[in-house]
Scaffold this active site. Structure first.
Site, PDB file in Angstrom:
ATOM      1  N   ARG A  16      38.316  35.158  45.816  1.00 26.60           N
ATOM      2  CA  ARG A  16      37.261  35.753  46.633  1.00 26.60           C
ATOM      3  C   ARG A  16      37.285  35.262  48.072  1.00 26.60           C
ATOM      4  O   ARG A  16      37.054  36.037  48.990  1.00 26.60           O
ATOM      5  CB  ARG A  16      35.909  35.451  46.003  1.00 26.60           C
ATOM      6  N   GLY A  21      25.866  41.897  51.340  1.00 25.22           N
ATOM      7  CA  GLY A  21      27.117  41.262  50.950  1.00 25.22           C
ATOM      8  C   GLY A  21      26.887  40.129  49.969  1.00 25.22           C
ATOM      9  O   GLY A  21      25.882  40.089  49.263  1.00 25.22           O
ATOM     10  N   CYS A  22      27.821  39.198  49.935  1.00 26.44           N
ATOM     11  CA  CYS A  22      27.773  38.079  48.990  1.00 26.44           C
ATOM     12  C   CYS A  22      26.448  37.330  49.084  1.00 26.44           C
ATOM     13  O   CYS A  22      26.053  36.869  50.155  1.00 26.44           O
ATOM     14  CB  CYS A  22      28.925  37.130  49.289  1.00 26.44           C
ATOM     15  N   PHE A  23      25.768  37.195  47.949  1.00 30.94           N
ATOM     16  CA  PHE A  23      24.454  36.532  47.992  1.00 30.94           C
ATOM     17  C   PHE A  23      24.544  35.036  48.238  1.00 30.94           C
ATOM     18  O   PHE A  23      23.565  34.411  48.618  1.00 30.94           O
ATOM     19  CB  PHE A  23      23.592  36.842  46.769  1.00 30.94           C
TER      20      PHE A  23
END
Length: 223
Positions: free
Chosen positions: A7, A53-55
């Protein structure tokens, strides 16, 4: 689904290549919301649900903001049955990685939260992606809980677009919140608990530093 080692690298490279559509933003570029709540006259609790987006990243930004009491990472936009990280990561559940912010409306307004959301926490001009994190689970969305939140969100988006703060139009959705589902425990306070994770170092930490540099008065004072 991307594992954690997969990621961080593409997302970090994407962030470095595209910061708000290639524009390095300054605090002066962001007007105060023309439509907003007045600060409450006494302490209380209110909530906001935002997806950007990514938390891990959005949580890290708002956790240090003055007036914010708590931030929970989770999922919004889908059903309870599919509110699980490995399923949400397929991009086929309707969920967005989201955060539930609990804040004191006598210290910070809903509009001020949105100002940080748009200016620091994510890029609102990229559809279904943040950097190299791609898919509808990474979309930009504001989940309102009452008509006032809807009005403030829509008005601020219109205001930023009219002022051409970004090179490209804002694609952030504004939709009513149905349910918010808390993410798995290992996602909570992730940036603090995983300081050596390359994704945190390369993607999350720069956003936190951006808040500190752009809006130092919005950062909670350490006791």
């Amino acid at each position: 689904m991307k594992n954690f080692s997969q990621r961080w690298m593409p997302a970090a490279l994407g962030l470095l290549m595209s910061v708000h559509g290639g524009t390095v933003m300054a605090a002066a570029d962001f007007p105060e919301p023309a439509v907003d709540q007045k600060l409450a006259t006494s302490p209380g609790k209110a909530t906001a649900v935002l997806a950007g987006g990514c938390f891990w990243c959005t949580e890290a930004v708002f956790e240090i903001m003055e007036g914010v009491d708590d931030v929970i990472s989770g999922y919004a936009g889908g059903t309870k049955e599919t509110a699980k990280y490995d399923i949400v990561s397929t991009g086929r559940t309707g969920h967005a990685e989201s955060i539930l912010i609990t804040y004191d409306p006598s210290k910070v307004s809903y509009g001020q939260l949105l100002k940080i959301f748009f200016s620091v926490a994510h890029d609102p001009t990229t559809l279904n992606r943040q950097g190299a994190d791609v898919g509808p689970q990474y979309r930009s969305e504001i989940f309102f809980t009452d008509p006032e939140q809807k009005k403030i969100a829509e008005a601020y988006i219109a205001q930023l677009n009219a002022a051409k703060v970004f090179k490209s139009p804002i694609v952030t959705k504004v939709e009513p919140l149905d349910k918010f589902y808390t993410a798995e425990s290992y996602h909570q306070n992730y940036a603090v608990q995983n300081r050596q994770n390359p994704y945190i170092v390369n993607v999350s930490d720069p956003k936190v530093e951006k808040l500190k540099k752009m809006f130092p008065g919005c950062v909670r004072k350490r006791k």
